[in-house]
Motif scaffolding. Structure first.
Motif, PDB file in Angstrom:
ATOM      1  N   PHE A 305       0.839  -1.205   0.000  1.00 48.07           N
ATOM      2  CA  PHE A 305       0.000   0.000   0.000  1.00 48.07           C
ATOM      3  C   PHE A 305       0.874   1.256   0.000  1.00 48.07           C
ATOM      4  N   THR A 306       1.865   1.302   0.907  1.00 49.85           N
ATOM      5  CA  THR A 306       2.677   2.528   0.998  1.00 49.85           C
ATOM      6  C   THR A 306       3.537   2.712  -0.253  1.00 49.85           C
ATOM      7  N   ALA A 307       3.961   1.597  -0.881  1.00 49.98           N
ATOM      8  CA  ALA A 307       4.739   1.711  -2.125  1.00 49.98           C
ATOM      9  C   ALA A 307       3.868   2.290  -3.245  1.00 49.98           C
ATOM     10  N   LEU A 308       2.641   1.770  -3.373  1.00 48.54           N
ATOM     11  CA  LEU A 308       1.725   2.267  -4.420  1.00 48.54           C
ATOM     12  C   LEU A 308       1.359   3.727  -4.150  1.00 48.54           C
ATOM     13  N   LEU A 309       1.159   4.042  -2.862  1.00 49.33           N
ATOM     14  CA  LEU A 309       0.757   5.401  -2.503  1.00 49.33           C
ATOM     15  C   LEU A 309       1.874   6.399  -2.839  1.00 49.33           C
ATOM     16  N   LYS A 310       3.099   5.960  -2.657  1.00 48.69           N
ATOM     17  CA  LYS A 310       4.224   6.846  -2.963  1.00 48.69           C
ATOM     18  C   LYS A 310       4.258   7.177  -4.459  1.00 48.69           C
ATOM     19  N   ASP A 311       3.900   6.198  -5.302  1.00 45.44           N
ATOM     20  CA  ASP A 311       3.811   6.478  -6.743  1.00 45.44           C
ATOM     21  C   ASP A 311       2.749   7.541  -7.029  1.00 45.44           C
ATOM     22  N   HIS A 312       1.771   7.655  -6.125  1.00 45.14           N
ATOM     23  CA  HIS A 312       0.729   8.682  -6.262  1.00 45.14           C
ATOM     24  C   HIS A 312       1.130   9.979  -5.565  1.00 45.14           C
ATOM     25  N   GLY A 313       2.380  10.055  -5.055  1.00 48.51           N
ATOM     26  CA  GLY A 313       2.865  11.311  -4.491  1.00 48.51           C
ATOM     27  C   GLY A 313       2.600  11.505  -3.014  1.00 48.51           C
ATOM     28  N   VAL A 314       2.304  10.412  -2.296  1.00 47.68           N
ATOM     29  CA  VAL A 314       2.042  10.547  -0.860  1.00 47.68           C
ATOM     30  C   VAL A 314       2.857   9.510  -0.104  1.00 47.68           C
ATOM     31  N   GLU A 315       3.600   9.980   0.906  1.00 43.22           N
ATOM     32  CA  GLU A 315       4.386   9.041   1.697  1.00 43.22           C
ATOM     33  C   GLU A 315       3.749   8.818   3.066  1.00 43.22           C
ATOM     34  N   MET A 316       3.507   7.531   3.377  1.00 40.24           N
ATOM     35  CA  MET A 316       3.078   7.137   4.731  1.00 40.24           C
ATOM     36  C   MET A 316       3.989   5.998   5.128  1.00 40.24           C
ATOM     37  N   SER A 317       3.912   5.549   6.400  1.00 40.19           N
ATOM     38  CA  SER A 317       4.818   4.465   6.764  1.00 40.19           C
ATOM     39  C   SER A 317       4.043   3.211   7.140  1.00 40.19           C
ATOM     40  N   SER A 318       4.752   2.095   7.059  1.00 41.24           N
ATOM     41  CA  SER A 318       4.163   0.808   7.401  1.00 41.24           C
ATOM     42  C   SER A 318       4.783   0.390   8.729  1.00 41.24           C
ATOM     43  N   ILE A 319       3.932   0.299   9.764  1.00 42.20           N
ATOM     44  CA  ILE A 319       4.441   0.015  11.126  1.00 42.20           C
ATOM     45  C   ILE A 319       3.540  -1.024  11.790  1.00 42.20           C
ATOM     46  N   GLY A 320       4.125  -2.098  12.256  1.00 45.13           N
ATOM     47  CA  GLY A 320       3.392  -3.096  13.043  1.00 45.13           C
ATOM     48  C   GLY A 320       2.148  -3.633  12.342  1.00 45.13           C
ATOM     49  N   GLY A 321       2.236  -3.867  11.033  1.00 48.41           N
ATOM     50  CA  GLY A 321       1.098  -4.441  10.306  1.00 48.41           C
ATOM     51  C   GLY A 321       0.027  -3.427   9.930  1.00 48.41           C
ATOM     52  N   LEU A 322       0.291  -2.155  10.224  1.00 46.56           N
ATOM     53  CA  LEU A 322      -0.669  -1.097   9.891  1.00 46.56           C
ATOM     54  C   LEU A 322       0.037  -0.007   9.082  1.00 46.56           C
ATOM     55  N   VAL A 323      -0.759   0.931   8.579  1.00 46.68           N
ATOM     56  CA  VAL A 323      -0.190   2.106   7.923  1.00 46.68           C
ATOM     57  C   VAL A 323      -0.304   3.270   8.899  1.00 46.68           C
ATOM     58  N   ARG A 324       0.766   4.081   8.998  1.00 44.56           N
ATOM     59  CA  ARG A 324       0.735   5.240   9.896  1.00 44.56           C
ATOM     60  C   ARG A 324       0.901   6.520   9.093  1.00 44.56           C
ATOM     61  N   ALA A 325       0.039   7.486   9.386  1.00 48.50           N
ATOM     62  CA  ALA A 325       0.174   8.832   8.817  1.00 48.50           C
ATOM     63  C   ALA A 325       0.302   9.818   9.977  1.00 48.50           C
ATOM     64  N   GLU A 341      -7.573  11.702  -1.927  1.00 45.72           N
ATOM     65  CA  GLU A 341      -7.909  11.363  -3.330  1.00 45.72           C
ATOM     66  C   GLU A 341      -7.032  10.218  -3.823  1.00 45.72           C
ATOM     67  N   ALA A 342      -5.743  10.283  -3.500  1.00 49.69           N
ATOM     68  CA  ALA A 342      -4.822   9.234  -3.939  1.00 49.69           C
ATOM     69  C   ALA A 342      -5.230   7.885  -3.343  1.00 49.69           C
ATOM     70  N   ILE A 343      -5.613   7.882  -2.082  1.00 48.91           N
ATOM     71  CA  ILE A 343      -6.002   6.618  -1.431  1.00 48.91           C
ATOM     72  C   ILE A 343      -7.310   6.099  -2.023  1.00 48.91           C
ATOM     73  N   GLN A 344      -8.214   7.024  -2.302  1.00 47.49           N
ATOM     74  CA  GLN A 344      -9.481   6.658  -2.951  1.00 47.49           C
ATOM     75  C   GLN A 344      -9.198   5.942  -4.277  1.00 47.49           C
ATOM     76  N   GLN A 345      -8.255   6.491  -5.052  1.00 49.80           N
ATOM     77  CA  GLN A 345      -7.899   5.867  -6.343  1.00 49.80           C
ATOM     78  C   GLN A 345      -7.345   4.461  -6.135  1.00 49.80           C
ATOM     79  N   LEU A 346      -6.462   4.324  -5.138  1.00 48.45           N
ATOM     80  CA  LEU A 346      -5.901   2.993  -4.840  1.00 48.45           C
ATOM     81  C   LEU A 346      -7.025   2.017  -4.465  1.00 48.45           C
ATOM     82  N   ALA A 347      -7.957   2.517  -3.655  1.00 46.53           N
ATOM     83  CA  ALA A 347      -9.035   1.649  -3.168  1.00 46.53           C
ATOM     84  C   ALA A 347      -9.927   1.203  -4.337  1.00 46.53           C
ATOM     85  N   CYS A 348     -10.123   2.069  -5.322  1.00 43.13           N
ATOM     86  CA  CYS A 348     -10.986   1.730  -6.478  1.00 43.13           C
ATOM     87  C   CYS A 348     -10.320   0.744  -7.413  1.00 43.13           C
ATOM     88  N   ARG A 349      -8.987   0.792  -7.431  1.00 45.48           N
ATOM     89  CA  ARG A 349      -8.230  -0.062  -8.370  1.00 45.48           C
ATOM     90  C   ARG A 349      -8.276  -1.531  -8.040  1.00 45.48           C
TER      91      ARG A 349
END
Ligand SMILES: *Cc1c(COP(=O)(O)O)cnc(C)c1O
Length: 350
Positions: A305-325, A341-349
């Motif tokens: 998820f965080t790798a795909l999100l970074k391609d959409h221009g947003v960086e979050m981190s992956s910590i303890g099995g979850l995503v942290r912002a 919006e970027a996460i919405q696009q990922l979710a639709c894909r």
């Protein structure tokens, strides 16, 4: 690839503003190790005022504040009690063992906050009876706010209740205040009031305050006099450190008032995430600046998820099995909308 990555992975991702850089460039400096750096001394004086403590030390990082404080409060073989997901236990490379030779007794909680009863039960488990084989419990630690629970806040009464019980039972008390100012913004309780509950406390200038480095550990005159030795022993004594301290002082004067904006941005992000199918929030109503969420409902691992999100221009981190912002002063309200919006696009894909 978008030209700017929105830096939501941590509140340490800030870079010093132009004004902060100016303040740093113009800072009067001296030899910090000799106590002769005027900018460091001004920072210490101001931090003591804000925290209501007698004396303080400037250190390069929060981890070193914890290391110096633990070393000062304990002797090898002592027991230090801390919540099981605290930075001291999870994120300091075993430093408490390396530097202080202590035993860590974790208090397991769902949200980072424990009660006076939990303190009683933990001490009963260790054994408070005066027997020669029980390791001596020496120190009780608090993390304000609690990072891995999603920036949860110790309310004043909770902190006072647990700390007072610890003191009644003969323990010293320490607060990892990496995000103490977030708790202040969330509760309206002053930093001095929170700090009065504990013997030692530190604050971090790199967590959402925008400074490039620096943290201050504060306590009584005697505590800090002894801690100074370990600052030196651990390599934390510096020279013309005023260049950096001036950035921290700038942050204290200009960046405390705006912290509530970060909290509003975290609430906005959380509300937006809550409306996306397949996302589960760890802390649906964030009190401060941290949002943790589960993306397994999107059929993605946190890393994917965080790798795909970074391609959409947003960086979050992956910590303890979850995503942290984490929100901070380099993330704007419109950045939050862009991230959603970027996460919405990922979710639709999916
Ligand atoms: C970041 C952090 C630390 C360590 O601070 P550094 O300045 O990064 O060394 C300690 N405790 C908590 C809760 C933190 O979030």
């Amino acid at each position: 690839m978008p030209d700017r990555i929105i830096p939501l992975s941590s509140d340490t991702e800030t870079t010093p503003s132009e004004e902060m850089r100016q303040a740093m460039a113009q800072a009067p400096v001296g030899d910090e190790q000799k106590g002769a750096d005027p900018s460091v001394n001004a920072l210490l004086e101001r931090t003591c005022e804000i925290l209501g403590k007698e004396s303080a030390l400037f250190l390069p990082s929060g981890v070193m504040c914890n290391a110096v404080a633990l070393k000062t409060h304990t002797r090898p073989g002592d027991v230090v009690i801390a919540e099981h997901m605290t930075h001291i236990i999870r994120s300091e490379a075993g430093g408490a063992g390396i530097c202080s030779g202590i035993l860590l007794e974790p208090v397991v909680t769902p949200n980072g906050i424990f009660s006076a009863d939990d303190v009683d039960q933990t001490l009963a488990r260790i054994s408070t009876a005066p027997v020669p084989y029980a390791p001596p419990a020496r120190l009780l630690c608090f993390e304000q706010t609690h990072n891995f629970s999603g920036g949860t806040v110790w309310e004043y009464d909770q902190l006072q209740g647990a700390a007072d019980r610890g003191r009644e039972l003969g323990l010293a008390t320490h607060m990892d205040g990496a995000r103490l100012f977030n708790a202040v913004a969330a509760t309206g309780v002053s930093a001095a009031r929170f700090s009065a509950c504990v013997d030692s406390v530190w604050v971090d200038f790199t967590k959402g305050l925008g400074a490039p480095l620096g943290a201050v550990l504060a306590g009584s005159r005697e505590f800090i006099a002894e801690a100074r030795r370990y600052k030196h022993a651990f390599g934390g004594a510096m020279r013309q450190a005023g260049i950096v301290a001036a950035g921290c002082l700038w942050a204290l004067e200009h960046h405390l008032e705006r912290i509530e904006q970060d909290h509003a941005h975290a609430r906005l992000l959380s509300a937006g995430l809550g409306a996306i199918d397949g996302i589960g929030l760890l802390n649906p109503e964030p009190r401060t600046n941290i949002v943790f969420f589960d993306v397994s409902g999107l059929g993605l691992s946190p890393k994917r998820f965080t790798a795909l999100l970074k391609d959409h221009g947003v960086e979050m981190s992956s910590i303890g099995g979850l995503v942290r912002a984490v929100t901070h002063l380099d993330v704007s309200r419109s950045d939050i909308h862009t991230a959603l919006e970027a996460i919405q696009q990922l979710a639709c894909r999916k």
